[in-house]
Design a protein around this motif. Sequence first.
Motif, short mmCIF file in Angstrom:
data_model
loop_
_atom_site.label_atom_id
_atom_site.label_comp_id
_atom_site.label_asym_id
_atom_site.label_seq_id
_atom_site.Cartn_x
_atom_site.Cartn_y
_atom_site.Cartn_z
N UNK A 73 -92.35 11.25 -60.22
CA UNK A 73 -93.59 11.59 -59.52
C UNK A 73 -93.29 12.35 -58.24
N UNK A 74 -92.30 11.90 -57.49
CA UNK A 74 -91.93 12.59 -56.26
C UNK A 74 -91.43 14.00 -56.55
N UNK A 75 -90.66 14.14 -57.63
CA UNK A 75 -90.18 15.47 -58.02
C UNK A 75 -91.33 16.38 -58.38
N UNK A 76 -92.32 15.84 -59.07
CA UNK A 76 -93.51 16.60 -59.48
C UNK A 76 -94.23 17.17 -58.26
N UNK A 77 -94.51 16.32 -57.27
CA UNK A 77 -95.20 16.79 -56.07
C UNK A 77 -94.30 17.71 -55.25
N UNK A 78 -93.00 17.44 -55.24
CA UNK A 78 -92.08 18.29 -54.50
C UNK A 78 -92.06 19.71 -55.02
N UNK A 79 -92.18 19.87 -56.33
CA UNK A 79 -92.22 21.20 -56.94
C UNK A 79 -93.44 21.97 -56.45
N UNK A 80 -94.61 21.32 -56.44
CA UNK A 80 -95.83 21.97 -55.96
C UNK A 80 -95.71 22.29 -54.48
N UNK A 81 -95.11 21.40 -53.70
CA UNK A 81 -94.94 21.65 -52.27
C UNK A 81 -94.17 22.96 -52.04
N UNK A 82 -93.08 23.14 -52.75
CA UNK A 82 -92.26 24.34 -52.56
C UNK A 82 -93.00 25.60 -52.98
N UNK A 83 -93.66 25.57 -54.13
CA UNK A 83 -94.34 26.76 -54.64
C UNK A 83 -95.54 27.10 -53.78
N UNK A 84 -96.29 26.09 -53.36
CA UNK A 84 -97.46 26.32 -52.51
C UNK A 84 -97.02 26.84 -51.14
N UNK B 151 -94.33 28.63 -50.45
CA UNK B 151 -93.94 30.04 -50.58
C UNK B 151 -95.16 30.94 -50.70
N UNK B 152 -96.20 30.46 -51.39
CA UNK B 152 -97.42 31.25 -51.52
C UNK B 152 -98.08 31.48 -50.16
N UNK B 153 -98.17 30.44 -49.35
CA UNK B 153 -98.80 30.59 -48.04
C UNK B 153 -98.07 31.64 -47.19
N UNK B 154 -96.76 31.61 -47.25
CA UNK B 154 -95.98 32.57 -46.46
C UNK B 154 -96.16 33.99 -46.99
N UNK B 155 -96.04 34.16 -48.30
CA UNK B 155 -96.14 35.50 -48.88
C UNK B 155 -97.53 36.10 -48.72
N UNK C 54 -104.41 30.60 -54.64
CA UNK C 54 -103.12 30.06 -55.06
C UNK C 54 -103.07 29.90 -56.58
N UNK C 55 -104.13 29.37 -57.16
CA UNK C 55 -104.17 29.18 -58.60
C UNK C 55 -104.17 30.52 -59.33
N UNK C 56 -104.88 31.51 -58.77
CA UNK C 56 -104.87 32.84 -59.39
C UNK C 56 -103.48 33.46 -59.34
N UNK D 172 -101.95 19.65 -37.33
CA UNK D 172 -101.14 19.19 -38.45
C UNK D 172 -100.80 20.35 -39.39
N UNK D 173 -99.53 20.62 -39.57
CA UNK D 173 -99.11 21.69 -40.47
C UNK D 173 -99.06 21.18 -41.89
N UNK D 174 -99.00 22.11 -42.84
CA UNK D 174 -98.89 21.71 -44.23
C UNK D 174 -97.59 20.95 -44.47
N UNK D 175 -96.52 21.37 -43.81
CA UNK D 175 -95.24 20.67 -43.96
C UNK D 175 -95.36 19.23 -43.51
N UNK D 176 -96.02 19.00 -42.39
CA UNK D 176 -96.20 17.63 -41.88
C UNK D 176 -97.13 16.83 -42.78
N UNK D 177 -98.16 17.50 -43.32
CA UNK D 177 -99.08 16.80 -44.22
C UNK D 177 -98.35 16.35 -45.48
N UNK D 178 -97.54 17.23 -46.05
CA UNK D 178 -96.75 16.84 -47.22
C UNK D 178 -95.82 15.68 -46.89
N UNK D 179 -95.20 15.75 -45.72
CA UNK D 179 -94.26 14.69 -45.33
C UNK D 179 -94.97 13.34 -45.28
N UNK D 180 -96.15 13.28 -44.69
CA UNK D 180 -96.89 12.03 -44.63
C UNK D 180 -97.34 11.58 -46.01
N UNK D 181 -97.68 12.54 -46.86
CA UNK D 181 -98.07 12.21 -48.24
C UNK D 181 -96.90 11.57 -48.99
#
Length: 303
Positions: free
Chosen positions: A29-40, A42-46, A64-66, A7-16
């Motif tokens: 609420x969906x916009x709130x979680x969507x913002x974290x999904x995008x930023x998180x 990008x962090x994993x990739x970088x 990620x928090x740091x 299960x990838x993070x993208x798939x996990x977010x999709x199920x969430x």
Amino acid sequence: MTLTERLSMSELWQQFFFHLRAKRRSKATLTYYGCTQRIFGRFLVSAGLPQEARALTTAHLRAFMRSLEAGGLAPGGVHGHARAIRALFNWAHREELLAANPVQRLELPTLARVRLPTVNVELTKRLLAVSKTQGQPLRDAAMILTLFDTGVRVQELASLRTEDLLFERGLVRVMGKGHKERFVPIGGRAMQAVSAYLRRERAAAHAGVQHVFLGRGGLGLTKSGVTLRLLRLGECLELPRSACSPHTFRRGFAVEFLRNGGDVFTLQQIMGHANLEMTRRYVTFLDDDLKAAHLRFSPADRL
């Protein structure tokens, strides 16, 4: 390897997100979680971290928090993203999509307890006075009194329809977060203000418009439309934007309700809070009342 192990993070977010929509969570609420999904994401990739959900550890999440702090994000923003990550992984662990829960030992950053502004009786009087100079004075006065007298959220106010005004029972029907209906008491002065607006000033664009509070075009005011009107009234009094936002009325109602003898259990029901802890926060605004009580019951003064 099982499906959950791949299960990838993208798939996990999709199920969430499927879960959130099934629970009928709001667009905000969906916009709130969507913002974290995008930023998180990008962090994993970088950072070159794994994309598989099961491979992420508590150390990765702390990194990620740091990174958010290093990027200059305010503590409140870091806290918001951390809450979203916690909600995601806690849900995934409960659903047995993940065998281990990496947020179990993830500490949320400590936030300073900053006293937020509230609308009080004196400011409400000043806003009512300045509303008389505006293009739609009856509407603005009705909105001010309804917000201050009921503590409804701005979206709940904007969504009010004429059929929701149960004035014969002294109530308004609102649809709160999670599409939860509740009935909120409203006082005589606020009812009179709304009734005067409905009789003398409200002009709907057509018969199908059922919203109570309308803009100049005769259509229902949006959440941002209500907010803008309040800010404009505040500007007339040279108030900062934070002093006249919709939520300052909600906080002001809660404080005045408690100050006038109301109890937190009733307040919880009126405000539509999911738990009592959310309501108890308003007790901290009663500094003057606590001081007065101390003057009456001071142990040292009674020696």
